[in-house]
Write a protein that holds these residues in place. Structure first.
Motif, PDB file in Angstrom:
ATOM      1  N   MET A   1       6.178  -4.111  21.625  1.00 13.46           N
ATOM      2  CA  MET A   1       5.592  -5.291  20.979  1.00 13.46           C
ATOM      3  C   MET A   1       4.294  -5.676  21.692  1.00 13.46           C
TER       4      MET A   1
ATOM      5  N   SER B   1       1.244  -7.789  23.259  1.00 18.48           N
ATOM      6  CA  SER B   1       1.150  -9.062  23.973  1.00 18.48           C
ATOM      7  C   SER B   1      -0.003  -9.873  23.395  1.00 18.48           C
TER       8      SER B   1
ATOM      9  N   GLN C   1       4.936 -11.294  14.504  1.00 18.42           N
ATOM     10  CA  GLN C   1       5.795 -10.549  15.441  1.00 18.42           C
ATOM     11  C   GLN C   1       7.259 -10.853  15.163  1.00 18.42           C
TER      12      GLN C   1
ATOM     13  N   SER D   1      10.041  -8.079  14.384  1.00 19.20           N
ATOM     14  CA  SER D   1      11.041  -7.777  15.414  1.00 19.20           C
ATOM     15  C   SER D   1      12.439  -8.233  15.038  1.00 19.20           C
TER      16      SER D   1
ATOM     17  N   SER E   1      13.068 -13.527  23.844  1.00 18.75           N
ATOM     18  CA  SER E   1      12.551 -12.181  24.039  1.00 18.75           C
ATOM     19  C   SER E   1      11.204 -12.006  23.357  1.00 18.75           C
ATOM     20  N   LEU E   2      11.009 -12.634  22.191  1.00 20.60           N
ATOM     21  CA  LEU E   2       9.734 -12.582  21.481  1.00 20.60           C
ATOM     22  C   LEU E   2       8.613 -13.176  22.327  1.00 20.60           C
TER      23      LEU E   2
ATOM     24  N   GLY F   1       8.626 -13.814  25.580  1.00 25.66           N
ATOM     25  CA  GLY F   1       8.456 -13.070  26.830  1.00 25.66           C
ATOM     26  C   GLY F   1       7.577 -11.850  26.641  1.00 25.66           C
ATOM     27  N   SER F   2       7.825 -11.108  25.555  1.00 29.73           N
ATOM     28  CA  SER F   2       7.001  -9.928  25.265  1.00 29.73           C
ATOM     29  C   SER F   2       5.569 -10.327  24.941  1.00 29.73           C
ATOM     30  N   ALA F   3       5.421 -11.390  24.172  1.00 27.25           N
ATOM     31  CA  ALA F   3       4.080 -11.837  23.783  1.00 27.25           C
ATOM     32  C   ALA F   3       3.274 -12.337  24.974  1.00 27.25           C
TER      33      ALA F   3
ATOM     34  N   GLY G   1       3.369 -11.108  27.908  1.00 29.84           N
ATOM     35  CA  GLY G   1       2.877  -9.957  28.665  1.00 29.84           C
ATOM     36  C   GLY G   1       2.990 -10.132  30.157  1.00 29.84           C
TER      37      GLY G   1
ATOM     38  N   SER H   1       5.501 -10.450  33.805  1.00 29.35           N
ATOM     39  CA  SER H   1       6.730  -9.888  34.358  1.00 29.35           C
ATOM     40  C   SER H   1       7.004 -10.490  35.725  1.00 29.35           C
TER      41      SER H   1
END
Length: 202
Positions: A1, A3, A140, A144, A150-151, A153-155, A157, A159
């Motif tokens: 996905m 970011s 997104q 997804s 989770s959406l 968090g992925s967007a 980018g 960690s």
């Protein structure tokens, strides 16, 4: 996905940078710097808001509406022009819902310190970006079908706890600024390994 920083490298993202640069009277490079720091922090605030049942329901409802179906990603160039008041007004409304309790002013002030762009211009740039951000998230979500945490968090980018702390620092109205150099290094593509900077944006 993808970011949110990947979004800035797309045609829609470049249109946003160009339009916001003209509206705020700031160089495209500075505008990109503002957005590269502001957008992950705003998504972090959304993620925090979604930790409550009410916040999650409100954000889900917004992202599932036709207004945020992602069509803006294809139409942005036509929306940017001589009068951006509608886009600014819409962005201000979204931003006010996401950032409360002084977080909006803290974000603009901290990014102003790091980029040298005055807070008023920072505010304009961020507000112009918000409808695009919501369109990006809405699209997104459609693709997804996953949960909001989770959406987002992925967007974002990001960690790890260190990135989360950097984002919190941007939103901290009471912070003493001790982490601002680290934050700037992270988001402006400094010497920090793995930084999410602006490489390839321009």
């Amino acid at each position: 996905m993808a970011s949110i920083l990947d979004l800035l490298k797309t045609e829609a993202g470049q249109n946003l940078i160009n339009g916001a640069s003209k509206e705020a009277g700031v160089s495209k490079e500075k505008t990109g710097s503002v957005l590269s720091m502001a957008l992950p922090a705003i998504l972090g605030a959304m993620k925090s808001n979604a930790n409550t049942k009410e916040g999650e329901e409100n954000l889900n409802k917004a992202l599932e509406s036709e207004e945020h179906d992602g069509s803006i990603l294809n139409n942005l160039s036509g929306m940017l022009g001589g009068d951006n008041s509608g886009l600014l007004s819409k962005g201000a409304g979204i931003l006010g819902n996401v950032l409360s309790g002084g977080k909006e002013s803290a974000l603009t002030a901290n990014i102003s310190k790091m980029t040298g762009v005055d807070a008023s211009s920072v505010g304009k740039i961020i507000k112009m970006a918000m409808p695009l951000v919501m369109g990006f998230l809405g699209k997104q979500k459609q693709n997804s079908g996953g949960g909001l945490t989770s959406l987002l968090g992925s967007a974002m980018g990001t960690s790890g706890d260190k990135d989360a702390s950097m984002l919190e620092t941007l939103l901290d109205a009471d912070g003493d600024g001790s982490m601002l150099d680290d934050v700037a290094g992270k988001f402006l593509g400094g010497n920090k390994k793995g930084g999410g900077g602006l490489g390839g944006l321009f």
